[in-house]
Write a protein that holds these residues in place. Structure first.
Motif, short mmCIF file in Angstrom:
data_model
loop_
_atom_site.label_atom_id
_atom_site.label_comp_id
_atom_site.label_asym_id
_atom_site.label_seq_id
_atom_site.Cartn_x
_atom_site.Cartn_y
_atom_site.Cartn_z
N SER A 87 0.70 -1.18 0.10
CA SER A 87 -0.01 -0.15 0.05
C SER A 87 0.95 1.05 -0.16
CB SER A 87 -0.77 -0.21 1.31
OG SER A 87 -1.84 1.03 1.13
N SER A 88 0.61 2.19 0.89
CA SER A 88 1.34 3.33 0.81
C SER A 88 0.93 4.37 2.29
CB SER A 88 0.92 4.38 -0.30
OG SER A 88 1.12 5.72 -0.28
N LEU A 89 2.02 5.08 2.39
CA LEU A 89 1.59 5.84 3.81
C LEU A 89 0.74 7.09 3.45
CD1 LEU A 89 5.27 5.96 5.48
CD2 LEU A 89 3.11 4.86 6.24
N GLY A 90 0.76 7.43 2.18
CA GLY A 90 -0.28 8.14 1.69
C GLY A 90 -1.52 7.95 2.16
N VAL A 91 -2.09 6.79 2.72
CA VAL A 91 -3.50 6.69 3.02
C VAL A 91 -3.64 7.45 4.20
CG1 VAL A 91 -3.51 4.52 1.98
CG2 VAL A 91 -2.75 4.68 4.27
N TYR A 92 -2.84 7.98 4.79
CA TYR A 92 -3.20 8.79 6.07
C TYR A 92 -3.61 10.03 5.40
CZ TYR A 92 -0.87 5.25 9.08
OH TYR A 92 -0.39 4.07 9.60
N GLU A 93 -4.42 10.78 6.53
CA GLU A 93 -4.58 12.13 6.30
C GLU A 93 -3.60 13.10 5.93
OE1 GLU A 93 -7.19 15.98 8.59
OE2 GLU A 93 -6.67 13.89 9.54
N ALA A 94 -3.85 14.00 4.71
CA ALA A 94 -2.71 14.76 4.23
C ALA A 94 -2.73 16.01 5.39
CB ALA A 94 -3.33 15.40 3.03
N ARG A 95 -2.00 15.90 6.29
CA ARG A 95 -1.67 16.97 7.23
C ARG A 95 -0.18 16.57 7.93
NH1 ARG A 95 -1.52 14.11 12.04
NH2 ARG A 95 -2.79 12.37 12.37
N HIS A 96 0.21 17.44 8.82
CA HIS A 96 1.53 16.99 9.32
C HIS A 96 1.49 15.84 10.10
CE1 HIS A 96 3.39 20.81 7.96
NE2 HIS A 96 2.59 21.51 8.77
N HIS A 97 2.59 14.93 10.33
CA HIS A 97 2.51 13.75 11.16
C HIS A 97 3.85 13.72 11.62
CE1 HIS A 97 -1.16 11.41 9.24
NE2 HIS A 97 -0.77 12.33 8.16
N TYR A 98 3.66 13.55 13.05
CA TYR A 98 4.79 13.30 13.99
C TYR A 98 4.95 12.04 14.73
CZ TYR A 98 5.12 18.27 13.06
OH TYR A 98 5.39 19.45 12.51
N GLY A 99 5.33 11.03 14.10
CA GLY A 99 5.34 9.54 14.76
C GLY A 99 3.94 9.05 14.43
N THR A 100 3.17 9.34 13.46
CA THR A 100 1.86 8.58 13.47
C THR A 100 2.09 7.08 13.15
OG1 THR A 100 0.86 10.62 12.44
CG2 THR A 100 -0.20 8.30 11.95
N ASP A 101 1.24 6.23 13.96
CA ASP A 101 1.30 4.71 13.78
C ASP A 101 0.09 4.23 13.45
OD1 ASP A 101 -0.47 4.59 15.98
OD2 ASP A 101 0.69 4.06 17.39
N GLU A 102 -0.11 2.99 13.16
CA GLU A 102 -1.00 2.18 12.58
C GLU A 102 -2.33 2.34 13.10
OE1 GLU A 102 2.77 0.34 11.59
OE2 GLU A 102 2.02 1.02 13.31
N THR A 103 -2.31 2.59 14.41
CA THR A 103 -3.74 2.80 15.15
C THR A 103 -4.46 4.27 14.58
OG1 THR A 103 -2.74 4.21 16.81
CG2 THR A 103 -2.82 1.87 17.18
N GLU A 104 -3.83 5.12 13.89
CA GLU A 104 -4.50 6.29 13.02
C GLU A 104 -5.76 5.71 12.03
OE1 GLU A 104 -4.59 10.51 11.95
OE2 GLU A 104 -3.61 9.28 13.79
N PRO A 105 -6.81 6.04 12.28
CA PRO A 105 -7.90 5.94 11.44
C PRO A 105 -7.74 6.71 10.21
CG PRO A 105 -8.79 6.92 13.58
CD PRO A 105 -7.33 7.08 13.47
N LEU A 106 -8.14 5.92 9.19
CA LEU A 106 -7.98 6.57 7.65
C LEU A 106 -9.23 7.27 7.24
CD1 LEU A 106 -6.26 3.37 5.72
CD2 LEU A 106 -5.14 5.13 7.17
N PRO A 107 -8.94 8.43 6.80
CA PRO A 107 -10.15 9.24 6.30
C PRO A 107 -10.73 8.50 5.04
CG PRO A 107 -8.05 10.16 5.60
CD PRO A 107 -7.68 9.25 6.44
N ALA A 108 -12.15 8.84 4.94
CA ALA A 108 -12.79 8.18 3.87
C ALA A 108 -12.56 8.88 2.32
CB ALA A 108 -14.20 8.22 4.12
N ALA A 109 -12.23 10.16 2.57
CA ALA A 109 -12.02 10.77 1.09
C ALA A 109 -10.44 11.47 1.17
CB ALA A 109 -13.05 11.90 1.07
N HIS A 110 -9.90 11.47 -0.04
CA HIS A 110 -8.70 11.96 -0.14
C HIS A 110 -8.59 12.93 -1.25
CE1 HIS A 110 -6.19 9.37 2.64
NE2 HIS A 110 -7.11 8.57 2.62
N ILE A 111 -7.39 13.54 -1.20
CA ILE A 111 -7.19 14.57 -2.28
C ILE A 111 -6.91 14.11 -3.39
CG2 ILE A 111 -6.46 15.91 -0.23
CD1 ILE A 111 -3.47 15.62 -1.15
N ASP A 112 -6.61 12.90 -4.05
CA ASP A 112 -6.30 12.39 -5.45
C ASP A 112 -6.84 10.99 -5.66
OD1 ASP A 112 -3.91 10.46 -4.98
OD2 ASP A 112 -3.41 12.20 -3.64
#
Length: 331
Positions: free
Chosen positions: A111-136
């Motif tokens: 997959s890709s780390l791009g699946v996380y929200e398009a914001r600043h990330h500081y040590g984000t791990d796999e427990t972070e929920p993924l947004p339903a809608a993305h920018i591309d």
């Protein structure tokens, strides 16, 4: 010895995965008609003609497979979401359909780390929920593919593992690094926020190590893993490494993030209204790449898989740029 099916084997990541797989067992590589399979054939991979939209070819490829490493995807930061969804999500569904009922031992989805929200990330791990809608469209399709893969695991007990690499670099990259080098040559690279934020660099060899740890660890089934080099690399360091390694001018200009974001949105809207088949120089995806802090935790991969990145950024980029320099297209 296990039998591996590699999708996307003629591509950047897939070719490295195939190269690592042939020392472990038999390798089948799914390749579209007309693809250059010279490298795959040279390492002893068996070519299965077809693509992800061809159910018959997928059924042929699925026979007797122990492990699938699914690298194939339509990539890019421009285009209709349905185009990405048809190939990426539809292709993954076709592949799962072909494999159902087989004695598959592992399915590794890249997959890709791009699946996380398009914001600043500081040590984000796999427990972070993924947004339903993305920018591309590409990122949107990758999120939907992850959802499909985990549903397949829950519903059919297909032994799925998901790995999420960041920005992948290394030898045999025929698209991204050469394109960035061309922009540096034309002096069209402009920093965002002076290039101070982190890039989630992932050397292709480190990624392949993680893929096979995920393929071989019993603890990896049904799990998701972030994968990077585990090293802080600023955007400035990244671009200066390319410039210095290829003897190109370093970027100097910079714009603030608060300006880059609306500028990208405006340019995208203009290009869409004009039905441009290519993206503007600045997009929301490029702002994410060049302007946001992309720092993700790989603690889970270290702990569960025993992942320990062996190649640091300086060494990895040196290898990547040596390959780019040796494989420049003829003028």
């Amino acid at each position: 010895m296990p039998t591996y099916l590699i999708t996307g084997g003629t591509g950047f990541v897939g070719s490295h995965a195939a190269e690592a797989a042939v020392v472990r067992g038999k390798v089948l590589a799914l390749a579209r008609s007309g693809s250059d399979t010279t490298f795959l054939e040279s390492i002893g991979a068996q070519i299965v003609a077809g693509d992800l939209t061809d159910p018959a070819a997928l059924r042929r490829a699925a026979e007797g497979i122990d492990c699938v490493i699914h690298c194939a995807a339509k990539v890019g930061d421009w285009g209709a979401v349905e185009d990405f969804r048809t190939v990426n999500v539809g292709g993954l569904r076709n592949l799962f359909d072909a494999l159902r009922g087989t004695a598959l031992k592992r399915f590794v989805y890249v997959s890709s780390l791009g699946v996380y929200e398009a914001r600043h990330h500081y040590g984000t791990d796999e427990t972070e929920p993924l947004p339903a809608a993305h920018i591309d469209g590409y990122t949107q399709s990758k999120v939907e593919c992850e959802t499909l893969a985990l549903e397949e695991y829950r519903k059919y007990q297909t032994p799925v593992t998901i790995v999420r690499p960041g920005f992948i670099y290394g030898p045999r990259d025929r698209t991204v690094l050469p394109r960035l080098a061309d922009r540096l040559r034309k002096k069209s690279v402009i920093y965002i926020a002076r290039g101070r934020y982190a890039l989630n660099t992932t050397y292709v060899g480190n990624l392949v190590d993680a893929i096979f740890l995920a393929a071989e660890s019993p603890r990896a089934v049904g799990e998701v893993f972030n994968v990077t080099d585990g090293e802080f690399v600023s955007k400035r360091r990244f671009f200066e490494a390319i410039a210095d390694g290829l003897g190109l001018p370093r970027p100097k200009a910079s714009i603030p993030l608060w300006l880059a974001r609306p500028l990208a949105r405006w340019r995208e809207n203009v290009f869409r209204r004009k039905n441009k088949p290519y993206p503007p120089l600045i997009t929301r995806a490029s702002v994410k790449f060049a302007g946001l802090n992309l720092d993700f935790s790989i603690a889970k991969a270290r702990t569960v898989l025993g992942y320990d990145p062996q190649i640091g950024f300086d060494d990895g980029m040196k290898r990547a740029l040596e390959w780019v320099a040796k494989n420049k297209p003829a003028a």
